[in-house]
Design a protein around this motif. Structure first.
Motif, PDB file in Angstrom:
ATOM      1  N   ALA A  23    -115.531 -16.739 -69.199  1.00  0.00           N
ATOM      2  CA  ALA A  23    -114.895 -16.030 -68.080  1.00  0.00           C
ATOM      3  C   ALA A  23    -115.518 -16.511 -66.777  1.00  0.00           C
ATOM      4  CB  ALA A  23    -115.107 -14.521 -68.219  1.00  0.00           C
ATOM      5  N   PRO A  24    -114.728 -16.651 -65.753  1.00  0.00           N
ATOM      6  CA  PRO A  24    -115.286 -17.055 -64.461  1.00  0.00           C
ATOM      7  C   PRO A  24    -116.316 -16.038 -63.992  1.00  0.00           C
ATOM      8  CG  PRO A  24    -112.902 -17.221 -64.450  1.00  0.00           C
ATOM      9  CD  PRO A  24    -113.274 -16.497 -65.700  1.00  0.00           C
ATOM     10  N   VAL A  25    -117.394 -16.541 -63.426  1.00  0.00           N
ATOM     11  CA  VAL A  25    -118.437 -15.646 -62.919  1.00  0.00           C
ATOM     12  C   VAL A  25    -118.157 -15.337 -61.460  1.00  0.00           C
ATOM     13  CG1 VAL A  25    -120.177 -16.487 -64.519  1.00  0.00           C
ATOM     14  CG2 VAL A  25    -119.898 -17.616 -62.324  1.00  0.00           C
ATOM     15  N   SER A  26    -118.618 -14.203 -61.034  1.00  0.00           N
ATOM     16  CA  SER A  26    -118.441 -13.839 -59.630  1.00  0.00           C
ATOM     17  C   SER A  26    -119.357 -14.690 -58.769  1.00  0.00           C
ATOM     18  CB  SER A  26    -118.766 -12.356 -59.428  1.00  0.00           C
ATOM     19  OG  SER A  26    -117.900 -11.573 -60.223  1.00  0.00           O
ATOM     20  N   PRO A  27    -118.940 -15.030 -57.589  1.00  0.00           N
ATOM     21  CA  PRO A  27    -119.789 -15.849 -56.729  1.00  0.00           C
ATOM     22  C   PRO A  27    -121.043 -15.088 -56.339  1.00  0.00           C
ATOM     23  CG  PRO A  27    -117.845 -15.078 -55.547  1.00  0.00           C
ATOM     24  CD  PRO A  27    -117.628 -14.724 -56.977  1.00  0.00           C
ATOM     25  N   VAL A  28    -122.191 -15.765 -56.425  1.00  0.00           N
ATOM     26  CA  VAL A  28    -123.442 -15.096 -56.062  1.00  0.00           C
ATOM     27  C   VAL A  28    -124.065 -15.714 -54.818  1.00  0.00           C
ATOM     28  CG1 VAL A  28    -123.951 -14.390 -58.423  1.00  0.00           C
ATOM     29  CG2 VAL A  28    -124.744 -16.607 -57.613  1.00  0.00           C
ATOM     30  N   SER A  29    -123.656 -16.910 -54.475  1.00  0.00           N
ATOM     31  CA  SER A  29    -124.248 -17.573 -53.319  1.00  0.00           C
ATOM     32  C   SER A  29    -123.242 -17.754 -52.199  1.00  0.00           C
ATOM     33  CB  SER A  29    -124.807 -18.947 -53.732  1.00  0.00           C
ATOM     34  OG  SER A  29    -125.784 -18.789 -54.724  1.00  0.00           O
ATOM     35  N   GLN A  40    -120.283 -15.662 -49.990  1.00  0.00           N
ATOM     36  CA  GLN A  40    -119.770 -14.323 -49.717  1.00  0.00           C
ATOM     37  C   GLN A  40    -118.283 -14.377 -49.370  1.00  0.00           C
ATOM     38  OE1 GLN A  40    -121.651 -11.585 -50.168  1.00  0.00           O
ATOM     39  NE2 GLN A  40    -123.241 -13.046 -50.865  1.00  0.00           N
ATOM     40  N   LEU A  41    -117.588 -13.346 -49.842  1.00  0.00           N
ATOM     41  CA  LEU A  41    -116.174 -13.233 -49.496  1.00  0.00           C
ATOM     42  C   LEU A  41    -116.038 -12.702 -48.067  1.00  0.00           C
ATOM     43  CD1 LEU A  41    -114.791 -11.581 -52.743  1.00  0.00           C
ATOM     44  CD2 LEU A  41    -114.105 -13.810 -51.853  1.00  0.00           C
ATOM     45  N   PRO A  42    -115.211 -13.340 -47.262  1.00  0.00           N
ATOM     46  CA  PRO A  42    -114.936 -12.775 -45.943  1.00  0.00           C
ATOM     47  C   PRO A  42    -114.084 -11.512 -46.091  1.00  0.00           C
ATOM     48  CG  PRO A  42    -113.601 -14.738 -46.324  1.00  0.00           C
ATOM     49  CD  PRO A  42    -114.542 -14.632 -47.465  1.00  0.00           C
ATOM     50  N   PRO A  43    -114.121 -10.619 -45.126  1.00  0.00           N
ATOM     51  CA  PRO A  43    -113.380  -9.344 -45.241  1.00  0.00           C
ATOM     52  C   PRO A  43    -111.903  -9.553 -45.573  1.00  0.00           C
ATOM     53  CG  PRO A  43    -114.860  -9.270 -43.365  1.00  0.00           C
ATOM     54  CD  PRO A  43    -114.916 -10.669 -43.880  1.00  0.00           C
ATOM     55  N   ALA A  44    -111.265 -10.590 -45.037  1.00  0.00           N
ATOM     56  CA  ALA A  44    -109.837 -10.787 -45.257  1.00  0.00           C
ATOM     57  C   ALA A  44    -109.500 -11.083 -46.715  1.00  0.00           C
ATOM     58  CB  ALA A  44    -109.326 -11.941 -44.380  1.00  0.00           C
ATOM     59  N   GLU A  45    -110.480 -11.514 -47.500  1.00  0.00           N
ATOM     60  CA  GLU A  45    -110.211 -11.877 -48.897  1.00  0.00           C
ATOM     61  C   GLU A  45    -110.614 -10.783 -49.880  1.00  0.00           C
ATOM     62  OE1 GLU A  45    -110.739 -16.750 -48.470  1.00  0.00           O
ATOM     63  OE2 GLU A  45    -112.314 -15.556 -49.436  1.00  0.00           O
ATOM     64  N   LYS A  46    -111.259  -9.736 -49.408  1.00  0.00           N
ATOM     65  CA  LYS A  46    -111.753  -8.711 -50.322  1.00  0.00           C
ATOM     66  C   LYS A  46    -110.623  -7.940 -51.000  1.00  0.00           C
ATOM     67  CE  LYS A  46    -116.332  -8.145 -48.284  1.00  0.00           C
ATOM     68  NZ  LYS A  46    -117.309  -7.226 -47.653  1.00  0.00           N
ATOM     69  N   GLY A  47    -109.520  -7.751 -50.293  1.00  0.00           N
ATOM     70  CA  GLY A  47    -108.383  -7.067 -50.908  1.00  0.00           C
ATOM     71  C   GLY A  47    -107.834  -7.868 -52.075  1.00  0.00           C
ATOM     72  N   PHE A  48    -107.692  -9.198 -51.910  1.00  0.00           N
ATOM     73  CA  PHE A  48    -107.202 -10.072 -52.989  1.00  0.00           C
ATOM     74  C   PHE A  48    -108.178 -10.034 -54.166  1.00  0.00           C
ATOM     75  CE2 PHE A  48    -107.286 -14.291 -55.026  1.00  0.00           C
ATOM     76  CZ  PHE A  48    -105.991 -14.335 -55.526  1.00  0.00           C
ATOM     77  N   ALA A  49    -109.470 -10.028 -53.835  1.00  0.00           N
ATOM     78  CA  ALA A  49    -110.476 -10.007 -54.891  1.00  0.00           C
ATOM     79  C   ALA A  49    -110.378  -8.717 -55.703  1.00  0.00           C
ATOM     80  CB  ALA A  49    -111.865 -10.151 -54.299  1.00  0.00           C
ATOM     81  N   ARG A  50    -110.135  -7.579 -55.011  1.00  0.00           N
ATOM     82  CA  ARG A  50    -109.997  -6.318 -55.745  1.00  0.00           C
ATOM     83  C   ARG A  50    -108.765  -6.342 -56.639  1.00  0.00           C
ATOM     84  NH1 ARG A  50    -111.801  -4.027 -50.802  1.00  0.00           N
ATOM     85  NH2 ARG A  50    -109.633  -3.742 -50.126  1.00  0.00           N
ATOM     86  N   PRO A  83     -99.637 -18.454 -54.470  1.00  0.00           N
ATOM     87  CA  PRO A  83     -99.148 -18.394 -53.072  1.00  0.00           C
ATOM     88  C   PRO A  83    -100.214 -18.759 -52.048  1.00  0.00           C
ATOM     89  CG  PRO A  83     -98.651 -16.359 -54.291  1.00  0.00           C
ATOM     90  CD  PRO A  83     -99.648 -17.115 -55.089  1.00  0.00           C
ATOM     91  N   ARG A  84    -101.462 -18.759 -52.438  1.00  0.00           N
ATOM     92  CA  ARG A  84    -102.537 -18.969 -51.500  1.00  0.00           C
ATOM     93  C   ARG A  84    -102.779 -20.465 -51.290  1.00  0.00           C
ATOM     94  NH1 ARG A  84    -105.414 -14.348 -50.547  1.00  0.00           N
ATOM     95  NH2 ARG A  84    -107.091 -15.617 -49.606  1.00  0.00           N
ATOM     96  N   SER A  85    -103.064 -20.833 -50.075  1.00  0.00           N
ATOM     97  CA  SER A  85    -103.382 -22.226 -49.746  1.00  0.00           C
ATOM     98  C   SER A  85    -104.849 -22.472 -50.062  1.00  0.00           C
ATOM     99  CB  SER A  85    -103.103 -22.489 -48.264  1.00  0.00           C
ATOM    100  OG  SER A  85    -103.586 -23.754 -47.895  1.00  0.00           O
ATOM    101  N   LEU A  86    -105.112 -23.498 -50.879  1.00  0.00           N
ATOM    102  CA  LEU A  86    -106.498 -23.780 -51.291  1.00  0.00           C
ATOM    103  C   LEU A  86    -107.401 -24.032 -50.091  1.00  0.00           C
ATOM    104  CD1 LEU A  86    -108.641 -24.459 -53.482  1.00  0.00           C
ATOM    105  CD2 LEU A  86    -107.782 -26.812 -53.425  1.00  0.00           C
ATOM    106  N   GLU A  87    -106.925 -24.850 -49.142  1.00  0.00           N
ATOM    107  CA  GLU A  87    -107.795 -25.233 -48.029  1.00  0.00           C
ATOM    108  C   GLU A  87    -108.102 -24.069 -47.088  1.00  0.00           C
ATOM    109  OE1 GLU A  87    -103.553 -26.670 -47.140  1.00  0.00           O
ATOM    110  OE2 GLU A  87    -104.988 -26.676 -48.810  1.00  0.00           O
ATOM    111  N   ASN A  88    -107.285 -23.007 -47.135  1.00  0.00           N
ATOM    112  CA  ASN A  88    -107.527 -21.870 -46.247  1.00  0.00           C
ATOM    113  C   ASN A  88    -108.436 -20.817 -46.864  1.00  0.00           C
ATOM    114  OD1 ASN A  88    -105.947 -22.974 -44.225  1.00  0.00           O
ATOM    115  ND2 ASN A  88    -104.068 -21.993 -44.976  1.00  0.00           N
ATOM    116  N   ASP A  89    -108.706 -20.940 -48.174  1.00  0.00           N
ATOM    117  CA  ASP A  89    -109.582 -19.974 -48.836  1.00  0.00           C
ATOM    118  C   ASP A  89    -111.039 -20.277 -48.519  1.00  0.00           C
ATOM    119  OD1 ASP A  89    -107.723 -18.338 -50.013  1.00  0.00           O
ATOM    120  OD2 ASP A  89    -107.689 -19.419 -51.928  1.00  0.00           O
ATOM    121  N   SER A  90    -111.859 -19.247 -48.706  1.00  0.00           N
ATOM    122  CA  SER A  90    -113.306 -19.425 -48.537  1.00  0.00           C
ATOM    123  C   SER A  90    -113.865 -20.202 -49.725  1.00  0.00           C
ATOM    124  CB  SER A  90    -114.001 -18.065 -48.439  1.00  0.00           C
ATOM    125  OG  SER A  90    -113.894 -17.390 -49.695  1.00  0.00           O
ATOM    126  N   ALA A  91    -115.097 -20.666 -49.567  1.00  0.00           N
ATOM    127  CA  ALA A  91    -115.754 -21.376 -50.670  1.00  0.00           C
ATOM    128  C   ALA A  91    -115.872 -20.479 -51.899  1.00  0.00           C
ATOM    129  CB  ALA A  91    -117.140 -21.854 -50.232  1.00  0.00           C
TER     130      ALA A  91
END
Length: 472
Positions: A56-62, A64-74, A94-102
């Protein structure tokens, strides 16, 4: 090979019988030196290495999700918990890869890796590293991806970087050790497997990897200690494989008796294992008990897989000529009788008749030998040993014309070409056809210019020819 010749003296009349006998003896030695011996070589079978990829994919630990992405993460968290990766991948579409956070790029890469969509996984993980070059889990995931694609140089780069960034566990050390083992760097592999075992001391794969690393570094003493520890632990699912490894290590250490004893234990654990039986038979032939070797070969004939086993018939091709050369005629008889009633591969039936003929020759049953050799040649007209054997048989009966026909035929077959020419030359000498013998031996020299023994015999024959011509 050099044959001592008579002291040179003036010869007044005729041909020196001593010189002629010397040439004949030399040629007979050449013929007798062509016997085939069984070559027993046991090779290690490489295991099927398996590495654990994160299920299973692990949650990022190093990252951080920017506030705009936290809703998608939930929204995708329940899907991640259920390991419904197809649904997570669909949510990413639907999400653009280059516009997402690391952080999301890394997560996307891990999802695609779990779905074996390797190109998309690589693209996402590289994008994450472009934003955050020190994102350790992205390096870790990329290393897994490259391991799966057998791109070991790239995998090593990302595994090493993961360790530098502090994300390291037994799997990572084991993977890095495996890469070093495949890159012919056994010392580095040893270090990696030892580190993996330090973290997971009961992991059989790390033990096996360390074992192979020891073997590749030719440290057979350490390898033997490790395999004996593994046997003592009794945790291996297939303990016969450990005994087989112990046998192979013993062979590497030139301890054939220990190899045999270990192989016999492996055979007791898997009595129907055809390959192990054949290995044991070949070892017994040279280092153990001939009767036991014959017993194993005969028992193997009852194996359901034997008819289709190229390995079994290849073993007989090694063992039977060796036994014949050692004059173990009773053992050969026993094996040949055991093949009666067994479905024999077509390409081996002629060889069995060849061996039957050779036994008959050894027992001076020339009529029976002729029958078997003729049958072998009828089954396989290009069986080199049979063509040469029947030529020699006719020669021994002074049936020179028939012998010559087969010697000429044998001399066209590369496997016995030189033997046939030498034997034919010997027959010509017996008939005092010295120039013809020289011509035949010169063909041997043409095939192999380094045959000093043949050149020596040619020289002696030429002296005999001159003596006949000029009486001196």
């Amino acid at each position: 090979m050099k044959t001592k010749l008579f002291p040179r003296k003036p010869i007044q009349f005729g041909v020196s019988k001593t010189r002629l006998n010397s040439v004949l003896a030399s040629l007979l030695l050449l013929l007798s030196s062509t016997q085939v011996s069984a070559d027993v070589q046991v090779e290690l079978t490489e295991p099927n290495w398996q590495f654990l990829l994160e299920s299973a994919p692990v949650s990022p630990v190093s990252a951080q999700l920017p506030p705009a992405e936290k809703g998608f993460a939930r929204d995708i968290q329940p899907l991640l918990t259920q390991q419904d990766f197809n649904a997570v991948a669909k949510a990413f579409e639907p999400r653009s890869l280059e516009n997402d956070s690391a952080a999301l790029q890394q997560l996307r890469g891990q999802v695609m890796l779990s779905l074996k969509r390797y190109d998309e996984a690589e693209e996402a993980l590289k994008a994450a590293l472009q934003q955050m070059p020190n994102l350790a889990l992205a390096h870790r995931s990329l290393s897994m991806l490259y391991m799966l694609n057998k791109n070991y140089s790239e995998a090593r780069k990302h595994l090493s970087r993961s360790i530098e960034l502090g994300v390291a566990d037994a799997q990572l050390y084991g993977q890095l050790a495996f890469i070093n083992l495949n890159s012919q760097q056994p010392a580095a592999a040893i270090a990696g497997y030892q580190q993996a075992l330090y973290l997971q001391p009961d992991n059989l794969q790390w033990q096996q990897g360390l074992l192979y690393a020891w073997l590749n570094s030719h440290n057979f003493n350490a390898a033997q200690r490790l395999v004996e520890d593994m046997i003592e632990q009794g945790q291996h699912q297939n303990p016969h494989e450990l005994w087989l490894l112990r046998s192979q290590i013993a062979l590497q250490r030139n301890h054939p008796e220990q190899a045999l004893s270990s192989l016999e234990v492996a055979l007791q654990l898997t009595p129907k294992d055809l390959s192990n039986s054949l290995l044991a038979a070949k070892l017994h032939v040279q280092h153990g008990s001939i009767p036991r070797a014959i017993e194993l070969l005969k028992l193997s004939l009852g194996n359901d897989d034997v008819v289709e086993s190229a390995e079994y018939w290849a073993t007989l091709r090694q063992v039977l000529p060796w036994l014949l050369n050692q004059q173990r005629y009773t053992s050969v008889d026993s094996l040949l009788v055991a093949t009666t009633g067994v479905e024999i591969p077509t390409d081996f039936q002629a060889e069995l008749n060849l061996y039957r003929g050779q036994i008959a020759v050894a027992r001076n049953a020339n009529d029976r030998a002729l029958k078997y050799f003729s049958r072998a040649i009828k089954q396989d007209p290009l069986l080199p040993e049979a063509v040469l054997a029947i030529a020699k048989l006719y020669q021994s009966q002074n049936q020179y014309q028939q012998a010559e026909n087969y010697f000429v035929r044998a001399s066209t077959l590369p496997q016995v070409q030189q033997q046939a020419l030498v034997a034919h030359a010997q027959m010509q000498i017996e008939q005092r056809q010295f120039q013809q013998a020289v011509n035949l031996l010169q063909q041997v020299v043409k095939l192999d210019p380094n045959r000093r023994d043949i050149k020596h015999n040619i020289s002696e024959l030429q002296k005999i020819i001159r003596q006949e011509q000029y009486g001196a």
